[in-house]
Design an enzyme around this catalytic site. Sequence first.
Site, PDB file in Angstrom:
ATOM      1  N   GLY A 206       0.815  -1.217   0.000  1.00  0.00           N
ATOM      2  CA  GLY A 206       0.000   0.000   0.000  1.00  0.00           C
ATOM      3  C   GLY A 206       0.844   1.260   0.000  1.00  0.00           C
ATOM      4  O   GLY A 206       0.357   2.335   0.360  1.00  0.00           O
ATOM      5  N   GLY A 207       2.112   1.125  -0.402  1.00  0.00           N
ATOM      6  CA  GLY A 207       2.974   2.302  -0.496  1.00  0.00           C
ATOM      7  C   GLY A 207       3.228   2.993   0.822  1.00  0.00           C
ATOM      8  O   GLY A 207       3.532   4.191   0.834  1.00  0.00           O
TER       9      GLY A 207
ATOM     10  N   SER B 265       5.063  -5.641  -1.883  1.00  0.00           N
ATOM     11  CA  SER B 265       5.200  -4.233  -2.274  1.00  0.00           C
ATOM     12  C   SER B 265       5.886  -3.453  -1.151  1.00  0.00           C
ATOM     13  O   SER B 265       7.010  -3.760  -0.779  1.00  0.00           O
ATOM     14  CB  SER B 265       3.843  -3.645  -2.650  1.00  0.00           C
ATOM     15  OG  SER B 265       3.988  -2.383  -3.267  1.00  0.00           O
ATOM     16  N   ALA B 266       5.218  -2.450  -0.561  1.00  0.00           N
ATOM     17  CA  ALA B 266       5.826  -1.727   0.552  1.00  0.00           C
ATOM     18  C   ALA B 266       6.149  -2.672   1.700  1.00  0.00           C
ATOM     19  O   ALA B 266       7.125  -2.474   2.429  1.00  0.00           O
ATOM     20  CB  ALA B 266       4.899  -0.614   1.036  1.00  0.00           C
TER      21      ALA B 266
ATOM     22  N   ASP C 171       5.597  -4.930 -14.333  1.00  0.00           N
ATOM     23  CA  ASP C 171       5.626  -4.089 -13.142  1.00  0.00           C
ATOM     24  C   ASP C 171       6.737  -3.051 -13.301  1.00  0.00           C
ATOM     25  O   ASP C 171       7.876  -3.414 -13.605  1.00  0.00           O
ATOM     26  CB  ASP C 171       5.884  -4.966 -11.915  1.00  0.00           C
ATOM     27  CG  ASP C 171       5.925  -4.206 -10.599  1.00  0.00           C
ATOM     28  OD1 ASP C 171       5.782  -2.967 -10.609  1.00  0.00           O
ATOM     29  OD2 ASP C 171       6.096  -4.856  -9.549  1.00  0.00           O
TER      30      ASP C 171
ATOM     31  N   HIS D 211       1.831  -5.039 -11.137  1.00  0.00           N
ATOM     32  CA  HIS D 211       2.156  -4.878  -9.723  1.00  0.00           C
ATOM     33  C   HIS D 211       0.955  -5.323  -8.884  1.00  0.00           C
ATOM     34  O   HIS D 211      -0.170  -4.915  -9.127  1.00  0.00           O
ATOM     35  CB  HIS D 211       2.500  -3.422  -9.411  1.00  0.00           C
ATOM     36  CG  HIS D 211       3.059  -3.239  -8.039  1.00  0.00           C
ATOM     37  ND1 HIS D 211       4.321  -3.661  -7.688  1.00  0.00           N
ATOM     38  CD2 HIS D 211       2.520  -2.701  -6.913  1.00  0.00           C
ATOM     39  CE1 HIS D 211       4.548  -3.381  -6.420  1.00  0.00           C
ATOM     40  NE2 HIS D 211       3.467  -2.805  -5.927  1.00  0.00           N
TER      41      HIS D 211
END
Length: 325
Positions: free
Chosen positions: A89-90, A166-167, A272, A302
């Site tokens: 979720g960045g 991701s994050a 991605d 992604h």
Amino acid sequence: MSQLQYSNPINPYNRLHIIQNSDGTLTRLPEFYPTIPPSTTDTSAPSLSKDVILNSDHNTSVRIFLPKNVSNHEKTSKKLPILVFVHGGGFVLCSVATPVVHEFCSESASQLGALVVSVEYRLAPEHRLPAQYDDVLEALNWVKEGKDEWLKNYGDLTRCVMMGESAGGNIVYHVGLKVANQIDDFKPLIIKGLILIQPFFGGVERTKSEIRLVNDEDLSLVVNDLLWDLSLPVGSNRSHEYCDPFVGDGLKLWDRVRDLGWKIGVTGCDGDPLFDRNVKLGKLLEQKGVGVRSLFDKGGHHGMFLSNPPKTKELFDFVNSFFPV
């Protein structure tokens, strides 16, 4: 950025469905970020789950997932490996209660035969990095204490793997390095490996995959840049080691990971924008003698390993090899 051409002007706030408030906080539009409760009695779910407070001052917690075939027995002689999962979720969005995260963790527990601990960490920009690293470190300390009933009855503290998407992959990378270099502080918890699913890294220089996918639907560059602007320490840019793993002394710390014999998994796909950075990271770790296993696909996007069932199964097959018998 001047050399990059956007097919359409992209407002990253609109794309992320967030509103910046005058005090610097964000409003995350709830209609785009639904949440679901743990599956305490839901017979249709593959695993039972529950929430446990981690730090009431920080409003952090963990959501634990227990496979149903195990939960039917009060105790089991052969305990389950522990998978500590960190969502993406960045650093700015999502939670353990986001439907895709919850369902992925529930399936992970069932398909992998593991006790899954999903960490609810603080979000940026209200809490900038390294708050997220600190929260996951606190979660690991909570796990090592083994006081929770499910951990005590079903979890094997000697077989722990950390996995982040991701994050979350960025967080697992940095937290894993810290743990490896303070390993005695986390006993009796023994970590056997780290799995980085399309880990979220950046840098000042643009990579070929970022330029090629500048207008990517899932992670366009303007969205990517905004997430770093919102999450890095105030006054920092993408040359910060939290963002760019190829600067600073971070790579030197991997000698300890190599000596511990941890397995490191890196996954990605060439659809991605982060692909080139993921591949480079895997290659550099291999050069340092770290035991790296890679899962790189053609096409894709992604976040596909959580949202695309065939790719999720492929990931589970990959992850299974990280759990020692």
